[in-house]
Write a protein that holds these residues in place. Structure first.
Motif, PDB file in Angstrom:
ATOM      1  N   PRO A  37      12.662  28.194  35.852  1.00 36.28           N
ATOM      2  CA  PRO A  37      11.767  28.700  36.896  1.00 36.28           C
ATOM      3  C   PRO A  37      12.424  29.881  37.607  1.00 36.28           C
ATOM      4  CG  PRO A  37      12.522  26.449  37.394  1.00 36.28           C
ATOM      5  CD  PRO A  37      13.098  26.824  36.089  1.00 36.28           C
ATOM      6  N   SER A  38      11.624  30.770  38.123  1.00 37.85           N
ATOM      7  CA  SER A  38      12.196  31.890  38.867  1.00 37.85           C
ATOM      8  C   SER A  38      12.948  31.341  40.075  1.00 37.85           C
ATOM      9  CB  SER A  38      11.099  32.840  39.336  1.00 37.85           C
ATOM     10  OG  SER A  38      10.363  32.254  40.404  1.00 37.85           O
ATOM     11  N   MET A  39      13.869  32.138  40.592  1.00 30.04           N
ATOM     12  CA  MET A  39      14.655  31.708  41.760  1.00 30.04           C
ATOM     13  C   MET A  39      13.731  31.374  42.923  1.00 30.04           C
ATOM     14  SD  MET A  39      17.873  34.273  41.760  1.00 30.04           S
ATOM     15  CE  MET A  39      17.844  35.331  40.348  1.00 30.04           C
ATOM     16  N   ARG A  40      12.694  32.184  43.082  1.00 33.34           N
ATOM     17  CA  ARG A  40      11.732  31.963  44.174  1.00 33.34           C
ATOM     18  C   ARG A  40      10.972  30.652  44.008  1.00 33.34           C
ATOM     19  NH1 ARG A  40      11.280  36.263  47.378  1.00 33.34           N
ATOM     20  NH2 ARG A  40      11.514  38.153  46.184  1.00 33.34           N
ATOM     21  N   VAL A  41      10.501  30.406  42.795  1.00 38.21           N
ATOM     22  CA  VAL A  41       9.737  29.188  42.526  1.00 38.21           C
ATOM     23  C   VAL A  41      10.610  27.958  42.716  1.00 38.21           C
ATOM     24  CG1 VAL A  41       8.591  27.863  40.696  1.00 38.21           C
ATOM     25  CG2 VAL A  41       8.032  30.276  41.027  1.00 38.21           C
ATOM     26  N   LEU A  42      11.837  28.010  42.186  1.00 44.16           N
ATOM     27  CA  LEU A  42      12.748  26.873  42.338  1.00 44.16           C
ATOM     28  C   LEU A  42      13.062  26.626  43.812  1.00 44.16           C
ATOM     29  CD1 LEU A  42      14.376  24.670  40.947  1.00 44.16           C
ATOM     30  CD2 LEU A  42      16.287  26.288  40.791  1.00 44.16           C
ATOM     31  N   ALA A  43      13.323  27.701  44.546  1.00 45.47           N
ATOM     32  CA  ALA A  43      13.608  27.567  45.978  1.00 45.47           C
ATOM     33  C   ALA A  43      12.431  26.927  46.703  1.00 45.47           C
ATOM     34  CB  ALA A  43      13.938  28.928  46.590  1.00 45.47           C
ATOM     35  N   LYS A  44      11.220  27.355  46.368  1.00 46.55           N
ATOM     36  CA  LYS A  44      10.023  26.800  47.002  1.00 46.55           C
ATOM     37  C   LYS A  44       9.841  25.333  46.640  1.00 46.55           C
ATOM     38  CE  LYS A  44       5.091  27.531  47.527  1.00 46.55           C
ATOM     39  NZ  LYS A  44       3.884  28.125  46.975  1.00 46.55           N
ATOM     40  N   ILE A  50      16.248  30.831  48.994  1.00 47.11           N
ATOM     41  CA  ILE A  50      16.349  31.558  47.733  1.00 47.11           C
ATOM     42  C   ILE A  50      17.793  32.001  47.492  1.00 47.11           C
ATOM     43  CG2 ILE A  50      15.776  33.809  48.671  1.00 47.11           C
ATOM     44  CD1 ILE A  50      14.161  34.243  46.013  1.00 47.11           C
ATOM     45  N   ILE A  51      18.550  32.188  48.553  1.00 46.45           N
ATOM     46  CA  ILE A  51      19.965  32.563  48.420  1.00 46.45           C
ATOM     47  C   ILE A  51      20.728  31.466  47.678  1.00 46.45           C
ATOM     48  CG2 ILE A  51      22.101  33.006  49.715  1.00 46.45           C
ATOM     49  CD1 ILE A  51      20.243  34.265  51.900  1.00 46.45           C
ATOM     50  N   THR A  52      20.367  30.228  47.931  1.00 47.54           N
ATOM     51  CA  THR A  52      21.015  29.094  47.273  1.00 47.54           C
ATOM     52  C   THR A  52      20.705  29.082  45.784  1.00 47.54           C
ATOM     53  OG1 THR A  52      20.869  27.823  49.330  1.00 47.54           O
ATOM     54  CG2 THR A  52      21.243  26.576  47.298  1.00 47.54           C
ATOM     55  N   THR A  53      19.431  29.296  45.427  1.00 49.83           N
ATOM     56  CA  THR A  53      19.080  29.309  44.004  1.00 49.83           C
ATOM     57  C   THR A  53      19.705  30.519  43.316  1.00 49.83           C
ATOM     58  OG1 THR A  53      16.963  30.404  44.455  1.00 49.83           O
ATOM     59  CG2 THR A  53      16.936  28.013  44.280  1.00 49.83           C
ATOM     60  N   LYS A  54      19.790  31.632  44.022  1.00 52.63           N
ATOM     61  CA  LYS A  54      20.412  32.836  43.465  1.00 52.63           C
ATOM     62  C   LYS A  54      21.871  32.563  43.140  1.00 52.63           C
ATOM     63  CE  LYS A  54      20.845  37.795  44.517  1.00 52.63           C
ATOM     64  NZ  LYS A  54      22.232  38.077  44.264  1.00 52.63           N
ATOM     65  N   ARG A  55      22.571  31.899  44.035  1.00 52.31           N
ATOM     66  CA  ARG A  55      23.986  31.568  43.813  1.00 52.31           C
ATOM     67  C   ARG A  55      24.141  30.662  42.588  1.00 52.31           C
ATOM     68  NH1 ARG A  55      28.861  30.162  46.920  1.00 52.31           N
ATOM     69  NH2 ARG A  55      30.333  29.677  45.269  1.00 52.31           N
TER      70      ARG A  55
END
Length: 130
Positions: A37-44, A50-55
């Motif tokens: 999933p995109s970082m945004r979708v996973l974060a949501k 989103i910073i956490t999923t990006k890391r």
């Protein structure tokens, strides 16, 4: 991709994501070429930053588990079996190093440590065989 976050585990959320994705890759739940999933979708979905999923994604890419394609997303990378095993051995060594420190502090013998490790290994192995 199923990710379960524990706020009470003491493990940073990005590490929980990394470990669960690595585990799903190792067990074959996620296969080479599968889209994450995109970082945004996973974060949501996880209700986190989103910073956490990006890391988490950056660390997974750095360690060779996923690859990101600009404009297309992140995908499971083909893994070399020897590299996967080497990564696991390194992680095991880190944990065992901490366990040895505790054992020495508590005056636990090597034989006692080996017995504990054998018992834990067999218990977990038996649980997976079922």
């Amino acid at each position: 991709m199923d990710i379960i976050i524990s706020n009470s585990s003491g493990v940073p959320i990005y590490e929980q994501i990394e470990e669960q994705v690595k585990s799903q890759i190792m067990t074959g739940e996620l296969k080479e070429g599968d889209a994450l999933p995109s970082m945004r979708v996973l974060a949501k979905d996880l209700k986190i930053s989103i910073i956490t999923t990006k890391r988490a994604y950056e660390d997974l890419e750095r360690d060779g588990y996923i690859e990101s394609v600009v404009g297309k997303g992140s995908f499971v990378k083909g893994m070399n079996g020897d590299l996967v095993k080497e990564n696991m051995l390194y992680a095991i060594e880190e944990f065992l190093d901490k366990a040895v420190d505790k054992a020495l502090l508590g005056k636990v013998t090597l034989e006692e440590m080996q017995e504990i490790l054998s018992l834990l290994y067999e218990e977990k192995k038996d649980g997976r065989d079922k």
